[in-house]
Design a protein around this motif. Structure first.
Motif, PDB file in Angstrom:
ATOM      1  N   LEU A  16       0.821  -1.204   0.000  1.00  0.00           N
ATOM      2  CA  LEU A  16       0.000   0.000   0.000  1.00  0.00           C
ATOM      3  C   LEU A  16       0.861   1.262   0.000  1.00  0.00           C
ATOM      4  N   LEU A  17       1.931   1.236   0.780  1.00  0.00           N
ATOM      5  CA  LEU A  17       2.809   2.397   0.906  1.00  0.00           C
ATOM      6  C   LEU A  17       3.996   2.344  -0.054  1.00  0.00           C
ATOM      7  N   GLU A  18       4.033   1.284  -0.870  1.00  0.00           N
ATOM      8  CA  GLU A  18       5.111   1.096  -1.848  1.00  0.00           C
ATOM      9  C   GLU A  18       6.484   1.151  -1.190  1.00  0.00           C
ATOM     10  N   ILE A  19       6.637   0.385  -0.098  1.00  0.00           N
ATOM     11  CA  ILE A  19       7.898   0.302   0.623  1.00  0.00           C
ATOM     12  C   ILE A  19       8.457  -1.102   0.439  1.00  0.00           C
ATOM     13  N   SER A  20       9.648  -1.189  -0.097  1.00  0.00           N
ATOM     14  CA  SER A  20      10.290  -2.488  -0.314  1.00  0.00           C
ATOM     15  C   SER A  20      10.844  -3.034   1.004  1.00  0.00           C
ATOM     16  N   GLN A  21      11.165  -4.301   0.995  1.00  0.00           N
ATOM     17  CA  GLN A  21      11.754  -4.943   2.163  1.00  0.00           C
ATOM     18  C   GLN A  21      13.074  -4.262   2.525  1.00  0.00           C
ATOM     19  N   THR A  22      13.877  -3.950   1.527  1.00  0.00           N
ATOM     20  CA  THR A  22      15.165  -3.296   1.750  1.00  0.00           C
ATOM     21  C   THR A  22      14.975  -1.910   2.348  1.00  0.00           C
ATOM     22  N   GLU A  23      14.011  -1.147   1.820  1.00  0.00           N
ATOM     23  CA  GLU A  23      13.744   0.191   2.327  1.00  0.00           C
ATOM     24  C   GLU A  23      13.202   0.135   3.750  1.00  0.00           C
ATOM     25  N   LEU A  24      12.340  -0.814   4.026  1.00  0.00           N
ATOM     26  CA  LEU A  24      11.798  -0.953   5.378  1.00  0.00           C
ATOM     27  C   LEU A  24      12.924  -1.279   6.352  1.00  0.00           C
TER      28      LEU A  24
END
Length: 126
Positions: A16-24
């Motif tokens: 939903l927030l377009e956040i990748s695993q790496t970015e998170l």
């Protein structure tokens, strides 16, 4: 009994927030491997869950299935998704006069467009 994070809910919030695993992982301040274990449901009540929930604009209770209310108010979720460094920069920006803010915006826009956006450009002189 400790509960696992709902991988379905966690992945849905990330999408939903377009956040990748790496970015998170970067925003939470953990390794990509640690984040992968949380996302894959391999850890019980991870110490990372409060930060993950804050960044994803939700609650730990929602992520572990104790609540069905997925969202916090939008403004709170946007603010909570900022890193400490971003929050500090925003606070300093807000303290500036309007003309100084315009200068900062222009500088940031120029830096963002620069093709030489590398760490070496900002390194100390010899």
């Amino acid at each position: 009994m400790k509960q696992y994070c709902s991988t379905k809910r966690l992945k849905a919030r990330m999408a939903l927030l377009e956040i990748s695993q790496t970015e998170l992982a970067r925003r939470v301040g953990c390794s990509p491997a640690a984040m992968a274990r949380v996302i894959q449901g391999q850890t019980q009540r991870s110490r990372l869950l409060p930060d993950i929930a804050r960044i994803l604009g939700t609650s730990v209770e929602y992520l572990i299935g104790e609540s069905n209310e997925p969202s916090k108010p939008h403004a709170a979720s946007v603010a909570s998704s900022l890193t400490i460094e971003e929050q500090h920069a925003l606070s300093n920006f807000r303290a500036l006069s309007a003309p100084d803010r315009q200068v900062v915006v222009r500088v940031v826009e120029c830096l963002a467009r620069s093709p030489e956006r590398s760490v070496s450009r900002h390194s100390q002189p010899d």
